[in-house]
Structure formats: C-alpha cells, structure tokens
Design a protein around this motif. Sequence first.
Motif, PDB file in Angstrom:
ATOM      1  N   VAL A 275     -67.725 -66.172  28.810  1.00 22.46           N
ATOM      2  CA  VAL A 275     -68.326 -67.299  29.525  1.00 22.46           C
ATOM      3  C   VAL A 275     -68.492 -66.974  31.008  1.00 22.46           C
ATOM      4  N   LEU A 276     -67.464 -66.386  31.619  1.00 20.89           N
ATOM      5  CA  LEU A 276     -67.586 -66.013  33.020  1.00 20.89           C
ATOM      6  C   LEU A 276     -68.677 -64.973  33.219  1.00 20.89           C
ATOM      7  N   GLY A 277     -68.756 -64.019  32.287  1.00 21.61           N
ATOM      8  CA  GLY A 277     -69.791 -62.997  32.379  1.00 21.61           C
ATOM      9  C   GLY A 277     -71.174 -63.588  32.327  1.00 21.61           C
ATOM     10  N   ASP A 278     -71.368 -64.571  31.452  1.00 19.47           N
ATOM     11  CA  ASP A 278     -72.679 -65.190  31.340  1.00 19.47           C
ATOM     12  C   ASP A 278     -73.026 -65.957  32.612  1.00 19.47           C
ATOM     13  N   LYS A 279     -72.041 -66.617  33.212  1.00 23.75           N
ATOM     14  CA  LYS A 279     -72.287 -67.344  34.463  1.00 23.75           C
ATOM     15  C   LYS A 279     -72.674 -66.385  35.581  1.00 23.75           C
ATOM     16  N   VAL A 280     -72.019 -65.239  35.616  1.00 25.15           N
ATOM     17  CA  VAL A 280     -72.331 -64.252  36.652  1.00 25.15           C
ATOM     18  C   VAL A 280     -73.751 -63.729  36.477  1.00 25.15           C
ATOM     19  N   ARG A 281     -74.136 -63.383  35.259  1.00 25.59           N
ATOM     20  CA  ARG A 281     -75.493 -62.873  35.035  1.00 25.59           C
ATOM     21  C   ARG A 281     -76.544 -63.916  35.396  1.00 25.59           C
TER      22      ARG A 281
ATOM     23  N   ALA B 186     -76.186 -66.351  37.549  1.00 33.29           N
ATOM     24  CA  ALA B 186     -76.186 -66.573  38.999  1.00 33.29           C
ATOM     25  C   ALA B 186     -76.923 -65.460  39.735  1.00 33.29           C
ATOM     26  N   LEU B 187     -76.785 -64.231  39.261  1.00 32.29           N
ATOM     27  CA  LEU B 187     -77.404 -63.102  39.952  1.00 32.29           C
ATOM     28  C   LEU B 187     -78.859 -62.904  39.565  1.00 32.29           C
ATOM     29  N   GLY B 188     -79.260 -63.435  38.418  1.00 37.14           N
ATOM     30  CA  GLY B 188     -80.661 -63.351  38.020  1.00 37.14           C
ATOM     31  C   GLY B 188     -81.151 -61.918  37.972  1.00 37.14           C
ATOM     32  N   PRO B 189     -82.227 -61.608  38.707  1.00 40.20           N
ATOM     33  CA  PRO B 189     -82.791 -60.251  38.652  1.00 40.20           C
ATOM     34  C   PRO B 189     -81.844 -59.176  39.179  1.00 40.20           C
ATOM     35  N   ASP B 190     -80.779 -59.582  39.886  1.00 40.83           N
ATOM     36  CA  ASP B 190     -79.802 -58.626  40.406  1.00 40.83           C
ATOM     37  C   ASP B 190     -78.570 -58.514  39.505  1.00 40.83           C
ATOM     38  N   ALA B 191     -78.664 -59.029  38.271  1.00 33.75           N
ATOM     39  CA  ALA B 191     -77.497 -59.056  37.384  1.00 33.75           C
ATOM     40  C   ALA B 191     -76.931 -57.668  37.116  1.00 33.75           C
ATOM     41  N   ASP B 192     -77.808 -56.658  37.071  1.00 27.42           N
ATOM     42  CA  ASP B 192     -77.334 -55.306  36.780  1.00 27.42           C
ATOM     43  C   ASP B 192     -76.548 -54.692  37.932  1.00 27.42           C
ATOM     44  N   ALA B 193     -76.507 -55.369  39.060  1.00 32.11           N
ATOM     45  CA  ALA B 193     -75.682 -54.870  40.163  1.00 32.11           C
ATOM     46  C   ALA B 193     -74.200 -55.085  39.890  1.00 32.11           C
ATOM     47  N   ALA B 194     -73.883 -56.016  38.988  1.00 31.95           N
ATOM     48  CA  ALA B 194     -72.483 -56.306  38.668  1.00 31.95           C
ATOM     49  C   ALA B 194     -71.957 -55.278  37.676  1.00 31.95           C
ATOM     50  N   GLU B 195     -71.033 -54.461  38.121  1.00 33.21           N
ATOM     51  CA  GLU B 195     -70.445 -53.446  37.248  1.00 33.21           C
ATOM     52  C   GLU B 195     -69.335 -54.037  36.385  1.00 33.21           C
ATOM     53  N   SER B 196     -68.524 -54.924  36.968  1.00 41.90           N
ATOM     54  CA  SER B 196     -67.453 -55.540  36.187  1.00 41.90           C
ATOM     55  C   SER B 196     -67.000 -56.832  36.842  1.00 41.90           C
TER      56      SER B 196
ATOM     57  N   ASP C 128     -71.565 -62.614  27.082  1.00 36.55           N
ATOM     58  CA  ASP C 128     -70.586 -61.546  26.975  1.00 36.55           C
ATOM     59  C   ASP C 128     -70.009 -61.202  28.331  1.00 36.55           C
ATOM     60  N   SER C 129     -68.898 -60.455  28.294  1.00 38.72           N
ATOM     61  CA  SER C 129     -68.193 -60.071  29.507  1.00 38.72           C
ATOM     62  C   SER C 129     -69.020 -59.065  30.309  1.00 38.72           C
ATOM     63  N   VAL C 130     -68.618 -58.864  31.557  1.00 35.60           N
ATOM     64  CA  VAL C 130     -69.261 -57.873  32.410  1.00 35.60           C
ATOM     65  C   VAL C 130     -68.306 -56.693  32.546  1.00 35.60           C
ATOM     66  N   ASP C 131     -68.613 -55.600  31.900  1.00 38.64           N
ATOM     67  CA  ASP C 131     -67.850 -54.371  32.046  1.00 38.64           C
ATOM     68  C   ASP C 131     -68.707 -53.209  31.556  1.00 38.64           C
ATOM     69  N   TRP C 132     -68.121 -52.008  31.489  1.00 39.61           N
ATOM     70  CA  TRP C 132     -68.919 -50.796  31.250  1.00 39.61           C
ATOM     71  C   TRP C 132     -69.515 -50.723  29.857  1.00 39.61           C
ATOM     72  N   GLN C 133     -68.958 -51.475  28.896  1.00 39.96           N
ATOM     73  CA  GLN C 133     -69.466 -51.344  27.533  1.00 39.96           C
ATOM     74  C   GLN C 133     -70.026 -52.633  26.939  1.00 39.96           C
TER      75      GLN C 133
END
Length: 373
Positions: free
Chosen positions: A286-292, A294-304, A124-129
């Motif tokens: 797809v981009l959101g999943d790649k970002v999560r 890549a960041l691994g345990p720091d994935a929650d640092a990505a707000e959007s 899923d995408s990376v955003d607030w919801q």
Amino acid sequence: MSVLTVEELHAALALRDLTDPAQGPHAVQLIVDSIRTSLGAAWPYTEIWTRRDHPVVPLADNYDNLGYATDAVTREARYTRYISDTEVLRSHTSAMIPPALRELAKSDASDVLMICAGICYRRDSVDWQHTGTPHQLDLWRISRNVTLGEPELEEMIARLVDTILPGQTYRTVPAVHPYTIHGRQIDVLLDDQWIEIGECGVAAPHVLRMAGLDESWTGLAMGPGLDRLLMLRKGIRDIRLLRSTEPRVASQMLDLLPYKPVSSMPPVRRDLSVVVGASADVSAEVLGDKVRAALGPDADAAESLEVLGETSYDDLPTAARERLQLTPGQRNLLVRLVLRPVDRTLTDAEANSLRDKVYRALHEGPVMELIAS
C-alpha cells in the motif's frame, strides 16, 4: 469502491507491455520464446495456444472463474485496480485462462498448452525486485489424453528452471492457490537468499468444470514472473533497468547475455517522520502504491521505501506528541526513501521536491514536518 479515473486508466494502458513484439523487441520476449520451445519439444503432441488479451478484463475472469472466494483480500481496491463494478485491470495473466478454457471446451482439441503473457497491474512494494506493473506468464497444459498430476508437474518445473536458469539451485515449497491443488511456490537460490520465481500446481478440477470441461480433463498450471526470470538470467539487481531508455542499458535488454553494469548513480536517502491513523494500512504494498502515485512520471526515481520504525501514540514522549499534534490512536512512522534514477544524478533540490511529494502522500497529521538526512 474506489475506481480508476479516466486519466489513471489511460496512463496505465499507455505503459509499454514488454512481452508484446508489436511494441518493440525486448529480452522478456526471448524468455517466453525459450519456454515455448522447450515445452513444445517435451510435449510434441500437445497443441500450443498463445493468447494476448486486452488488460481490461471482467472481474469474474480475474477472480470468480479462477476459484477466488467472494471475500478474498486480494479483491479489495487497495490491491486491485477497478475500472468499474464488473471490470478491472488484470492483476495476473491467469485472467486470460478462464476464456481460454471456455474456448477449449467448445473445440475439438484434446491436449493443449496455453501460453498467456502480458503486463499486470498491482499494488506493490518499492524495492529492487518489485513493481506495480509486473510482466507474467501463465502456462497451463490441459489434456484428456494424458492424466496430468504431481509427477508431470515436477518435470515441468525442472524443465522451466533448466531452460531459463541452467545450473541454478531451486526448491519448491507448498503454497495455496484457489485455482490449483498440490500448489507449490518455486524459489531459486541467489547468493544466500531464496528468490521466488513463480507458483504452480495441478489445475483445480472445479476451475476446469466451471469452464465446461468434464471429469476426463486434467491439467497443470504454472505462473512464473517474467521480470524476475530475466533479472536472474542476466544478473540484474534493479527491476527498473528493464524499462530504462538509457542507451547503454536499453541496448542490453535485447538479449539474454549477462548484464554489464553502467556507471552507477549515487543514491539519495531521505528519512521521513509521518503520522498515520489507527486503521491506516502501512503494508509495503500500500505504501509503495502511494509513493508511485505521488511521484507520477518520476516514480522510477524511487529505488526503495522502507519503514524503519513505528511508534504508537502511547509510546511517544509527551513532547513528541505535542510537536506532531498526535491524537490517541495515531502512530508515528519513520520511513526511509531512497531515490536513485537509473540515468541521471538528482540535485538536492530535485530530491527534496520528490521527498515532499512522498511526504504529503503518506502524512496524515496536521503538522507538516520533514526530516531529511
């Protein structure tokens, strides 16, 4: 077909399911309890069956037995987390419904409300919801005593909204699902924006028949998103807060009272110029999943994560093609990454380290060129 590694599977299963009381209390559970109580009062002669199945499910129950076509896009590995050729991490709590229907077909029950809550696994995408691991609730009332159709569905929708979001303006719009007929999407008005809270419909007869229930059975199917319901109920505008361990935040995730914001951390924005191939999927999911990943345990640092622009090889200036060493068919994306942990402020060095991980995960060109702002 791409399957999860053992490490990826263990990491997924280690994530806390906020709907499970055995893993600690959470306000998400209060949402489920409120809905159970409300529907139980509305249907006093309906048995309530509650299921909590393991998140690794047969592929057939996740898709085939719910009526999904064999070539449905959602089956692709870019959207579904495969464990093997025949098992997946459930992509929706609806995966618990086929075994529940088969159990019903072998029982003496004649009117049942199935309540299936749990964590799901998606791209899923990376955003607030949005999150790749949402919590969902499936509510299926199946009966051979009462004919269930659109009027009963309307009543069920109204009761759900009135119970969890009293006074909120809502609407339904037509939606197509393989497991329903007369499908609807339920939206709630937030400021000037319609926010989807779930989907529903009359249970598709062919899904009931596949489970062994004959023509005397009818049903209603509803699948609200629990994260979204809780966020709207408490006035939360960042889905990451639901899992926060910051004491001032976590203490507010034990009730349904309005959320009181804690001190906000400043956002860190990084703009990335990346090269992708002609056939690369650059959808938000797809981009959101790649970002999560890549960041691994720091994935929650990505707000959007947002694609600001896309330029084809033919539309790029010659100097830019040469600088990036693009080949015909490739594209240049300008992507904005916003980093903001909910519990701390990032240093520039930390932000740049996270940026570099995302850049390497998205960039497919030979020249490693970072653009930060």
